[in-house]
Motif scaffolding. Structure first.
Motif, PDB file in Angstrom:
ATOM      1  N   UNK A  86       0.715  -1.439   0.047  1.00  0.00           N
ATOM      2  CA  UNK A  86       0.345  -0.130   0.209  1.00  0.00           C
ATOM      3  C   UNK A  86       0.856   1.286   0.270  1.00  0.00           C
ATOM      4  N   UNK A  87       1.608   1.250  -0.982  1.00  0.00           N
ATOM      5  CA  UNK A  87       2.751   2.900  -1.338  1.00  0.00           C
ATOM      6  C   UNK A  87       1.625   4.147  -1.259  1.00  0.00           C
ATOM      7  N   UNK A  88       0.769   4.421  -2.033  1.00  0.00           N
ATOM      8  CA  UNK A  88       0.331   5.398  -1.566  1.00  0.00           C
ATOM      9  C   UNK A  88      -0.210   5.968  -0.576  1.00  0.00           C
ATOM     10  N   UNK A  89      -0.976   5.245   0.521  1.00  0.00           N
ATOM     11  CA  UNK A  89      -1.302   5.421   1.655  1.00  0.00           C
ATOM     12  C   UNK A  89       0.202   5.390   2.863  1.00  0.00           C
ATOM     13  N   UNK A  90       1.245   4.714   2.287  1.00  0.00           N
ATOM     14  CA  UNK A  90       2.420   4.693   3.306  1.00  0.00           C
ATOM     15  C   UNK A  90       3.075   6.035   3.079  1.00  0.00           C
ATOM     16  N   UNK A  91       3.270   6.601   1.670  1.00  0.00           N
ATOM     17  CA  UNK A  91       3.390   8.287   1.547  1.00  0.00           C
ATOM     18  C   UNK A  91       2.787   9.000   2.590  1.00  0.00           C
ATOM     19  N   UNK A  92       1.889   9.099   2.315  1.00  0.00           N
ATOM     20  CA  UNK A  92       0.364   9.920   2.767  1.00  0.00           C
ATOM     21  C   UNK A  92       0.490   9.781   5.004  1.00  0.00           C
ATOM     22  N   UNK A  93       0.580   8.699   5.300  1.00  0.00           N
ATOM     23  CA  UNK A  93       1.007   9.036   6.388  1.00  0.00           C
ATOM     24  C   UNK A  93       2.752   9.280   6.689  1.00  0.00           C
ATOM     25  N   UNK A  94       3.134   9.224   6.061  1.00  0.00           N
ATOM     26  CA  UNK A  94       4.576  10.662   6.462  1.00  0.00           C
ATOM     27  C   UNK A  94       4.643  10.970   5.991  1.00  0.00           C
ATOM     28  N   UNK A  95       4.628  11.161   4.331  1.00  0.00           N
ATOM     29  CA  UNK A  95       4.273  13.347   4.211  1.00  0.00           C
ATOM     30  C   UNK A  95       3.081  14.446   5.425  1.00  0.00           C
ATOM     31  N   UNK A  96       2.063  13.340   5.868  1.00  0.00           N
ATOM     32  CA  UNK A  96       1.360  14.406   6.936  1.00  0.00           C
ATOM     33  C   UNK A  96       2.280  14.658   7.787  1.00  0.00           C
ATOM     34  N   UNK A  97       2.384  13.206   8.481  1.00  0.00           N
ATOM     35  CA  UNK A  97       3.370  14.038   9.308  1.00  0.00           C
ATOM     36  C   UNK A  97       4.472  14.649   9.637  1.00  0.00           C
ATOM     37  N   UNK A  98       4.962  14.342   8.233  1.00  0.00           N
ATOM     38  CA  UNK A  98       6.657  15.560   8.198  1.00  0.00           C
ATOM     39  C   UNK A  98       5.588  16.596   8.164  1.00  0.00           C
ATOM     40  N   UNK A  99       5.010  16.795   7.209  1.00  0.00           N
ATOM     41  CA  UNK A  99       4.465  18.874   7.372  1.00  0.00           C
ATOM     42  C   UNK A  99       2.991  18.837   7.780  1.00  0.00           C
ATOM     43  N   UNK A 100       2.896  17.850   8.863  1.00  0.00           N
ATOM     44  CA  UNK A 100       2.563  18.325  10.490  1.00  0.00           C
ATOM     45  C   UNK A 100       4.346  18.797  11.712  1.00  0.00           C
ATOM     46  N   UNK A 101       4.796  18.403  11.438  1.00  0.00           N
ATOM     47  CA  UNK A 101       5.961  18.416  12.160  1.00  0.00           C
ATOM     48  C   UNK A 101       6.876  19.988  12.026  1.00  0.00           C
ATOM     49  N   UNK A 102       6.233  20.133  10.976  1.00  0.00           N
ATOM     50  CA  UNK A 102       7.242  21.675   9.561  1.00  0.00           C
ATOM     51  C   UNK A 102       6.190  22.651  10.315  1.00  0.00           C
ATOM     52  N   UNK A 103       5.323  22.500  10.733  1.00  0.00           N
ATOM     53  CA  UNK A 103       4.526  23.399  10.673  1.00  0.00           C
ATOM     54  C   UNK A 103       4.149  23.612  11.789  1.00  0.00           C
ATOM     55  N   UNK A 104       4.433  23.148  13.302  1.00  0.00           N
ATOM     56  CA  UNK A 104       4.267  23.201  14.494  1.00  0.00           C
ATOM     57  C   UNK A 104       5.116  24.024  15.469  1.00  0.00           C
ATOM     58  N   UNK A 105       6.072  23.830  14.507  1.00  0.00           N
ATOM     59  CA  UNK A 105       7.472  24.759  15.571  1.00  0.00           C
ATOM     60  C   UNK A 105       8.211  22.940  16.242  1.00  0.00           C
ATOM     61  N   UNK A 106       7.461  22.121  15.628  1.00  0.00           N
ATOM     62  CA  UNK A 106       9.028  21.171  16.866  1.00  0.00           C
ATOM     63  C   UNK A 106       9.042  20.388  14.873  1.00  0.00           C
ATOM     64  N   UNK A 107       9.452  20.884  14.250  1.00  0.00           N
ATOM     65  CA  UNK A 107      10.919  20.070  13.644  1.00  0.00           C
ATOM     66  C   UNK A 107      11.561  19.472  14.414  1.00  0.00           C
TER      67      UNK A 107
END
Length: 446
Positions: free
Chosen positions: A170-191
């Motif tokens: 399930x490559x697409x969903x794996x990418x979605x999980x990782x991308x969403x978490x990376x974006x949340x980390x970078x956007x929350x000041x918790x990078x």
């Protein structure tokens, strides 16, 4: 921390056991009235107050605030370290036995952080043994337990869940999980650099399998830039192993081999045998791409033997697909076909991407034997598996093979349909996930 009434009774009991008055216990930092109010359960003491009182009462902050002897929690953490060592250097099945016992102990002691650690360990054991549904459940449970913690603390659970989906095809969903978490980390000041390296390294593999090589290269660059800020050597080694894949995709085989050598050095020092086996696997792949087939066979057999000894059946099966390709290219068609057939007889438990790869190789072997009908059957089976997983890069190559086979057989229209399908999977490189690529951390954009 227990309720104020329970803490108050505990303070009163310990004070009476030591023969102290409320004034003697309170001085010099607090008043007798405060101790009286606390013992009556009418005030929730601060951590500072409890640490002061614990010192005066000859106990620990943890025992005073929760009723749990501190040594039990410490012993549990030591046992978790032992289970981690067993997973790294011994048997995943044995490690899982330890983790299950420790999970029960942590639940009994009401230690959520230790429960989460045990669940993460069980998830990693399940990944090694190919029990992907169990792995997902363990990682999801760990993520729920850590729900109130900062996102960097949840990164390992997210990464584990994504890897389980990736291995299931399930490559697409794996990418979605990782991308969403990376974006949340970078956007929350918790990078957090360590969490980001973990996630960037994890996303390289699915990006490459989906044909998004530009995104994979960018993730590798960001991981390398963050690596000097990471203290965990195993994490840095894992990052080097994944970065090697992007170097290979760019044709930079010397750089790929250098990255893998760095990872191997660290893994040998840490005695992380599964990860060391992955390095042998990747080096074998690099050597195969470079035409050094005898060396590639040696590296891949070493990787397979190490993973089999660890009973990491899922990873061992994936290495066998790479090994079969090397054997085919060496002209040992019967040996390669026997390996792939045995793999497929185990069922679709090794993920659609690798089952599709096995059928693709059997198709090539059938072509080389002059059996076009059997080759077509294998290509069509592989096409269905890879379409299910979204492995765009492999799909495009497979459609070319199928189209060439059909064209040689005089079936021009069917060949054109296969080529068009392949072109569709190559039409938009780098845009195969559910949204735009994650932004780089702000402190790397300057």
């Amino acid at each position: 921390m227990d309720e104020p009434a329970e803490i108050g009774r505990r303070v009163q009991r310990l004070r009476a056991h030591l023969g102290l008055t409320q004034r003697q216990l309170a001085e010099p930092s607090y008043t007798p009235a405060y101790i009286s109010t606390l013992e009556a359960g009418k005030v929730r003491p601060s951590e500072t107050a409890l640490r002061f009182l614990a010192d005066r009462l000859g106990t620990s902050f943890e025992e005073l605030s929760t009723g749990r002897p501190a040594h039990l929690a410490t012993e549990l953490r030591l046992a978790l370290t032992d289970a981690q060592r067993e997973l790294a250097t011994g048997s995943a099945e044995q490690a899982a036995v330890g983790y299950r016992r420790l999970l029960t102990d942590a639940e009994h002691l009401e230690l959520p952080a230790e429960q989460a650690e045990a669940l993460l360990g069980l998830g990693e054991c399940a990944l090694e043994t190919g029990q992907l549904d169990n792995a997902r459940r363990h990682f999801e449970a760990a993520e729920r337990l850590l729900g109130d913690e900062p996102l960097p603390r949840r990164a390992r659970a997210v990464r584990g869940r994504a890897v389980a989906h990736l291995l299931a095809g399930e490559l697409r969903y794996a990418c979605y999980l990782l991308e969403a978490t990376i974006d949340e980390l970078n956007g929350s000041g918790l990078a957090d650099p360590e969490a980001l390296v973990l996630l960037y390294a994890a996303i390289i593999g699915p990006y490459i399998d989906m044909g998004a090589h530009a995104r994979a290269a960018h993730a590798a660059e960001l991981a390398l830039a963050l690596a000097p800020q990471v203290d965990d050597p195993a994490l840095v080694a894992g990052m080097h192993r994944q970065v090697a894949r992007t170097f290979l995709a760019e044709g930079r085989t010397a750089d790929a081999d250098a990255s893998l050598a760095k990872a191997q050095t660290i893994y040998r020092q840490l005695r992380l045998r599964t990860d060391l086996a992955h390095c042998h696997w990747m080096r074998g792949y690099v050597q195969a791409q470079d035409g050094e087939l005898d060396l590639a066979e040696q590296e891949l057999r070493t990787a397979r033997d190490m993973l089999t000894a660890k009973r990491a059946v899922l990873f061992a099966a994936q290495v066998e697909v790479e090994l079969a390709d090397v054997l085919r290219r060496l002209g040992r068609l019967d040996e390669a076909a026997e390996l792939l057939t045995a793999l497929l007889e185990l069922g679709d438990q090794h993920g659609a991407v690798h089952a599709g790869g096995a059928h693709r190789l059997l198709g090539l072997i059938s072509e080389e034997r002059g059996d076009a009908d059997v080759a077509e059957e294998h290509y069509v089976l592989a096409l269905g598996l890879l379409e299910r997983s979204g492995a765009s890069g492999d799909l495009a190559d497979l459609c070319r093979l199928l189209g060439d086979l059909l064209r040689r057989g005089g079936r021009t229209e069917a060949a054109l349909d296969a080529y068009r399908t392949g072109l569709g999977h190559r039409a938009a490189p780098g845009t195969t996930t559910l949204g735009p690529a994650p932004a780089a951390p702000s402190f790397l954009q300057r």
